[in-house]
Design an enzyme around this catalytic site. Sequence first.
Site, short mmCIF file in Angstrom:
data_model
loop_
_atom_site.label_atom_id
_atom_site.label_comp_id
_atom_site.label_asym_id
_atom_site.label_seq_id
_atom_site.Cartn_x
_atom_site.Cartn_y
_atom_site.Cartn_z
N SER A 7 -0.26 -3.63 6.41
CA SER A 7 -1.67 -3.38 6.17
C SER A 7 -2.35 -4.39 5.27
O SER A 7 -3.58 -4.45 5.25
CB SER A 7 -1.84 -1.98 5.57
OG SER A 7 -1.16 -1.89 4.34
N LYS B 272 -6.01 -6.78 -2.55
CA LYS B 272 -6.14 -5.89 -1.40
C LYS B 272 -7.11 -4.76 -1.71
O LYS B 272 -7.09 -4.20 -2.82
CB LYS B 272 -4.76 -5.32 -1.06
CG LYS B 272 -4.72 -4.43 0.19
CD LYS B 272 -3.30 -3.89 0.41
CE LYS B 272 -3.18 -3.12 1.72
NZ LYS B 272 -1.81 -2.60 1.93
N SER C 45 4.12 -3.52 4.47
CA SER C 45 2.72 -3.97 4.52
C SER C 45 2.43 -5.25 3.76
O SER C 45 1.35 -5.82 3.93
CB SER C 45 1.79 -2.85 4.02
OG SER C 45 1.61 -1.88 5.02
#
Lengths: 447, 447
Positions: free
Chosen positions: B163, B88, B187
């Site tokens: 996210s 990420k 997330s």
Amino acid sequence: MSTGTQQTTGFFHSRTIDELGGQVRAGDVRAVDLTQAALRAIDALDGGINAFVTVDREGALRAAEKADAELAEGRDRGPLHGIPVAVKDIIDVAGVRTTMGSAHFADHVSTEDAECVARLREAGAVVVGKTTTHEFAFGATGDRACNGPSRNPHDPTRMTGGSSGGSGAAVAAGMVPLALGTDTGGSVRIPASLCGVAGFKPAYGAVPTAGVFPLSQTLDHVGVLAATTEDCRLGYRALAGLRPMPSREHGSEVSIGWIPPDVLHPTDPQVTATARAALDVDGLDVREVRPAGLDGMLRAFGAIQFSEAHAVHAERVADAPQLFTDDVLAILRKAGETAGWQYVRALTERDEWRGVVAALLDEVELLALPTTCVPAPEVDERQVEVQGARIPLRGALIGLTRPWNLAGVPALSLPAGAVRGLPVGLQLVGRPGQEDRLFAVASRVSP
Amino acid sequence: MSTGTQQTTGFFHSRTIDELGGQVRAGDVRAVDLTQAALRAIDALDGGINAFVTVDREGALRAAEKADAELAEGRDRGPLHGIPVAVKDIIDVAGVRTTMGSAHFADHVSTEDAECVARLREAGAVVVGKTTTHEFAFGATGDRACNGPSRNPHDPTRMTGGSSGGSGAAVAAGMVPLALGTDTGGSVRIPASLCGVAGFKPAYGAVPTAGVFPLSQTLDHVGVLAATTEDCRLGYRALAGLRPMPSREHGSEVSIGWIPPDVLHPTDPQVTATARAALDVDGLDVREVRPAGLDGMLRAFGAIQFSEAHAVHAERVADAPQLFTDDVLAILRKAGETAGWQYVRALTERDEWRGVVAALLDEVELLALPTTCVPAPEVDERQVEVQGARIPLRGALIGLTRPWNLAGVPALSLPAGAVRGLPVGLQLVGRPGQEDRLFAVASRVSP
């Protein structure tokens, strides 16, 4: 004990706990006699001083009789056995009113002893009453309370300082030899300084706060006030659950880091000179040190104290603002404006400040500086002249004490002399766990 | 993998890490082959998905060659040796751009690996690139990022959730078998649920966050996404610094506490039914439980996340607001309005919630509930219809996941089936230290 027309010196003036305790144990004096002496001194003196909110005559005499009976049976609880003590009125004493200095709690009666009170009782002390506190302990002047301002025994037109103002005045006037206070930004040490007695704020967490009304939970410390640092030491050891131990003299030279107070807050030069001169004794190696990171320290103290204080009072501020004094309502409202993100940053800045202080205390054994920037102003003053400028009084009172609440390290205020006829204190700051060393040095400075 | 005209299934679809690792170790496949397969899948598929911000072809191939060389020399780093992973884009990878999904960091290149990345490399994994993150990880939809929205491989008109949206999409599309995410309110688990893969949020503190850009420091968790829960387990053990261990089957009956999701947040009844039905397997003793203290939990999560998030961004919000997307700027500004006293109370309420969860996990071994209240909405949607009412999407995405961030307990989302053709997840929540048990049960539910 000087000005004023009324008598301002009680029985306990110039008598140490060690001396009194020895007389009790020898059978020369009964605990009941000491309690009656305290009650008489309060009756004679407190009209002009207002050190007490509540005097618990019956409870005190019962406790004193029990102390005498125990001694008669051969049970000796140690140095505090039979010694009268006063307790700040934000600390619970079972069956006695605890007002927090506030109209919100004017009729509030506590059902249990706070842990610190229980420990004093376990050590044999006799609680004679509750002392005037600045409303909710949120003020350094000691002159906002539902029972009116406490007044300085050295000059009753002057403030005691606060928030443990009644405890400072009760000891200074000789009404009791020992009193409990609390200290969130200096509330034990400030009245000690302004009233001319000793006051000790232990390391954070060393004395439990259970049963003590919170001001700012991560800055609150229970502490003691007494005429001498040795008496503070005796009270502290009982509060911290430590065995009574004779004080030990350390013969070796001690390194002291003198913090010029103006790096923290503008300070009356006579106060600075008086506190510094108190260190001019043999065996102290004094040099100047200047801590870094003061901006972060100030931000952290403010955000933490304000956020935690408003968290205690949010509903009272919203629902019953009229029950607060104007001063305390104003600061509580301002406290509520602190943002959450500022509190979060303050936690980091507190850690940084703790690191700064720990590093200084790796270089020197103790730090030293004045306790307050000024001697006692008049009651109700909110500004003070320092170095030719009128400045807010709050900073001049807490500016030199709050750093040690944030750091959580033990700090002792001891009488350093007088400025314009009013007492001022010297502050010694040490490492947690090295309290005996701190007291040993204090007894060299102010025997 | 269904709709859309382009190819939406990459090499790693339906291939487990255990299977791939076995092939690498047997010499049937080289690590370089797997990396090339990942790069080809990204080339073929990512145009319509936007799972990746940055693909590090050269770095990946170098790492793969090294992995092959090590195996040739007899050095086997374990189950992840030679396995491609995606990271990420709020997690530092040395020498690679880390944008945080934000124009503020559009050109920011990290100089060191985050600790979690270093641990994956130590376990032999090959980092192939950085995945799309909702801007600063502050959003559950995955469609606000400086490189544009990530898109759901099951239907590119729909959001991935976030996210860690790019990580969810990269795994779901078969571009990589494993991806790192972070999870502050859900997330990792939300994109796992919406994209039809498994996602694991470890216990708080089990995986270091050093080198991970903070959203809310006391709620942030580094986690993993993979096609299967067993692959999550392999990734988790490497991240937590635990020895690789074969999964262990527990034969005994397991007590599961089903939390009817509507007690936490209004939930699509088909989602509830699908998640609940996934538990209808032998050996699970499922009964209903309803946690107390939900108001305090909600207040605490909000005050803590908002205060801590604004503390990270205060200067950027004040000085360069134009560089934020409107959504993230709005929530950061709102976050700044949280009061310090609310944060202080939230710390207490968090402790209370932890107590509630610990007590539930004394009654049952695991808690179960859906992961999200709805399947994936369309990109840019901000409201969703649930039970006939239009409600804000944010709550429908994080409403069932955030309680476990506040509690700090491990939580796993696993594919539970489909609602209206879109995947939804079942969440299993367990005790810290009992992660193996959690994974063992998960493998019974979703083999």
